[in-house]
Design a protein around this motif. Structure first.
Motif, short mmCIF file in Angstrom:
data_model
loop_
_atom_site.label_atom_id
_atom_site.label_comp_id
_atom_site.label_asym_id
_atom_site.label_seq_id
_atom_site.Cartn_x
_atom_site.Cartn_y
_atom_site.Cartn_z
N VAL A 270 0.70 -1.36 0.47
CA VAL A 270 -0.28 0.09 -0.06
C VAL A 270 0.82 1.30 -0.11
O VAL A 270 0.54 2.71 -0.62
N ILE A 271 2.09 1.72 0.95
CA ILE A 271 2.71 1.86 0.98
C ILE A 271 3.59 2.96 -0.41
O ILE A 271 3.87 3.87 -0.58
N SER A 272 3.69 2.03 -1.08
CA SER A 272 4.55 1.63 -2.13
C SER A 272 4.10 2.25 -3.29
O SER A 272 4.42 2.46 -4.39
N LEU A 574 8.32 10.57 -1.63
CA LEU A 574 9.46 10.41 -1.72
C LEU A 574 9.87 9.99 -0.44
O LEU A 574 10.28 9.09 0.53
N ALA A 575 10.15 10.79 0.62
CA ALA A 575 10.44 10.98 2.31
C ALA A 575 9.67 10.25 2.62
O ALA A 575 9.86 9.75 3.81
N VAL A 576 7.97 10.62 2.74
CA VAL A 576 7.13 10.41 3.37
C VAL A 576 7.45 8.64 2.63
O VAL A 576 7.06 8.44 4.26
N LYS A 577 7.12 8.06 2.54
CA LYS A 577 6.97 6.75 1.61
C LYS A 577 8.20 5.89 2.05
O LYS A 577 8.27 5.07 2.04
N ALA A 578 10.01 6.79 2.30
CA ALA A 578 10.93 5.54 2.24
C ALA A 578 10.12 6.16 3.92
O ALA A 578 10.54 4.75 4.71
N VAL A 579 10.17 6.88 4.40
CA VAL A 579 10.10 6.72 5.82
C VAL A 579 8.88 5.38 6.67
O VAL A 579 9.38 4.43 7.75
#
Length: 619
Positions: A270-272, A574-579
């Motif tokens: 879901v996040i990706s 990208l920052a939110v997804k990475a975290v």
């Protein structure tokens, strides 16, 4: 009911059933499953269908597949509420996207209204209403009050006020009368106009504008191409990583359970999902192109909008770009004669010529020419003209003519412009200065370009050094190159290419047919479209319909704002997804965090992109 309204209705019904499932407390899991499945079917049925359909078409790894696998998986591990929530918020994100795209399309669709539906053509004694495509060059058309001008034409009878706002973005109407040009797509406000067609509909202004706007989306920016490639490889990688995350840890980590790691894998999926990037970036450029068109700036593709933000050097043609291209009497200097009489006699002597200088003299005189007062007109090529006016021999021309007639004349080396010396009955009587007028906003354009951090502004002209340098100083240009032939302009642009950085861009602004080669050679070719030649508009990447140089600074600001929003969305997503991906892999994130990382980020990115549709204020 529109597709968006249907989607909204389905989402609201599904959300209501979902709310029942949340607030209806029961120990019977079967009842809960039925309620949540009903909500899920209403909200996410179309997503499941698209996922299955795309699999059979060979398009496996897309956002529909990710959403379907993640939500169905949530049901299998018993997280019914989370499974429905993922699909519910995904649909909310899709609604935001549809709204944003519709708003952007409407901003461009308003431009599409300029297409005329018919033309009133005079054929014999009849006035026929026909399709604009059927009208030929030199046919006579009639435009009534309130009608759109169907084709480019020249007024041969009547006068009126025309609304050009759809073409130029300017609200101020324009007065037209006999001899004036009409651009197709304008609206005749009050009078009755009869005009002669000068272009077929396929070559008309309105047709070219519609073609430019309709095809603008086919030329993608580097950012859009990057995201397209990124999603193509990124999606299958995250699916494989999620599958390995669900299977391998329970086999190698003591005490690890499949249900726990499958849940983590679903969260990872879901996040990706790259919705925020795939949706918001094209939307930002689409909004930028739509916003520009509403200001009378036509951008032929988002790649050119992106390149404009990287411009370091702006090169201008002079005549018709920074100046009006219209000669005008600037000064009348009499000698032993009244100023009005000198201008009158000179205008009469020049009245039979169609040379721009002669036309400017007649216009400055401003009265009707009585041809009975003129006789023995003789035009001397390269020198000027002599004529008898009211019995007086009037000689008007350049220094060569005065020397030819052995007339002592006043030196005018410091004068900028074309000087017409005048002798009457063999005696020198003064001179008249004629020069091209600088456009009202030309100096403002240069100031605003420098405020937008353009490193160098340059002017190229075929005019004399003295004239070119005066205008360059007047406007505040950094460099000027004068006495250039069309081929010399291309060569000079080649030299200017060496002065910019590797990533910087060079923009050339011109309007004449002789500018077409330079427009094509520059990184970004910008044509003055209102009065510019067809060849220049065809070769250009951006067209300024208002003929105002200051609109270039507006276009650059708009492009920089677009790029700023694109970079904000990429960085944020990208920052939110990475975290959250890291938190999900470590078991520290729930499905609700995954929903925010996917749908929440997408909605925020879309809302940020929608700002491009507001062109009232450009920072």
């Amino acid at each position: 009911m529109t597709s968006n309204q249907k989607r909204l209705l389905k989402t609201l019904i599904g959300a209501a059933i979902y709310a029942v499932g949340i607030f209806y407390k029961t120990d019977n899991r079967m009842i809960s499953l039925v309620i949540f499945l009903a909500a899920y079917g209403i909200i996410g049925g179309d997503v499941l269908w698209r996922a299955v359909r795309n699999i059979f078409r060979g398009q496996v790894f897309d956002e529909n597949f990710l959403m379907s696998v993640a939500t169905v998986g949530a049901f299998f591990v018993g997280d019914f509420a989370e499974g429905v929530a993922v699909m519910l918020f995904y649909q909310v994100g899709e609604l935001f996207q549809s709204y944003a795209v519709d708003k952007s399309r409407k901003s461009i669709a308003s431009l599409m209204d300029i297409r005329p539906d018919y033309a009133n053509v005079k054929r014999g004694d009849n006035l026929e209403k026909v399709d604009p495509d059927e009208v030929q060059i030199d046919e006579i058309i009639v435009i009534k009050a309130g009608e759109k001008v169907p084709l480019d034409a020249i007024v041969i009878e009547g006068s009126s006020t025309v609304d050009t706002s759809a073409l130029t973005g300017e609200s101020l109407p324009r007065e037209v009368t006999e001899g004036d040009s009409l651009l197709s797509g304008c609206i005749n406000i009050n009078g009755l106009l009869t005009a002669r067609v000068i272009k077929e509909f396929g070559e008309s202004t309105v047709s070219k504008i519609l073609d430019l706007v309709e095809n603008a989306g086919t030329k993608k920016s580097n950012s859009e191409n990057f995201i397209t490639k990124f999603a193509r490889y990124y999606t299958p990688v995250v699916v494989i990583v999620a599958a390995l995350m669900a299977v391998i840890p329970p086999l190698v980590i003591p005490g690890a359970t499949f249900s726990d790691w499958i849940y983590r894998g679903l969260i990872f999926l879901v996040i990706s999902c790259p919705c925020a990037l795939v949706i918001s970036i094209p939307l930002s450029f689409f909004g930028g192109i739509g916003g520009a068109s509403r200001r009378g700036i036509l951008v032929k593709g988002s790649n050119y909008l992106e390149a404009l933000a990287q411009t370091e050097v702006v090169v201008f043609d002079k005549t018709g770009t920074l100046t009006k291209g219209i000669f005008k009497v600037q000064e009348v200097v009499p000698q032993n004669i009244e100023k009005e009489e000198l201008l009158e006699l000179t205008a009469y002597a020049e009245s039979y010529s169609n040379h721009p200088i002669s036309i400017s003299l007649k216009k400055a005189y401003g009265k009707e020419i009585d041809s009975t007062r003129i006789s023995n007109v003789e035009e001397i090529p390269g020198h000027g003209v002599t004529a008898i006016v009211d019995g007086k021999t009037v000689s008007a021309g350049n220094v060569k003519l005065m020397k030819k007639l052995n007339v002592s004349y006043q030196e005018s080396e410091d004068i900028i412009g074309t000087v017409v010396h005048v002798a009457i009955d063999g005696s020198y009587r003064g001179y008249i200065v004629i020069a091209d007028e600088v456009k009202e906003d030309a100096a403002l354009a240069i100031r605003e370009l420098k405020a937008a951090h353009i490193r160098e502004t340059v002017m190229l002209t075929g005019d004399a050094k003295k004239i070119g340098e005066k205008i360059a100083v007047q406007l505040g240009l950094d460099k000027v190159y004068t006495e250039l032939l069309p081929g010399d302009k291309v060569q000079q642009v080649e030299e200017l290419f060496k002065t910019k950085s590797a990533k910087g861009k060079l923009a050339f602004v011109g309007d004449g047919i002789n500018d077409a080669p330079v427009l094509a050679r520059a990184d970004i070719g910008i044509a003055m479209g209102g009065l510019g030649s067809d060849a220049a508009i065809e070769a250009a990447d951006i067209v300024i319909m208002t003929d105002e140089p200051s609109k270039l600074a507006t276009a650059i600001k708009l492009s920089k704002k677009t790029l700023r929003i694109v970079k904000q969305n990429i960085t944020f997503a990208l920052a939110v997804k990475a975290v959250v991906l890291l938190m999900g892999a470590l078991g520290m994130a729930t499905m609700w965090a995954a929903i925010f990382a996917d749908v929440g980020v997408a909605i925020l990115a879309i809302l940020n992109a929608i700002r491009m549709l507001n062109v009232k204020k450009i920072n």
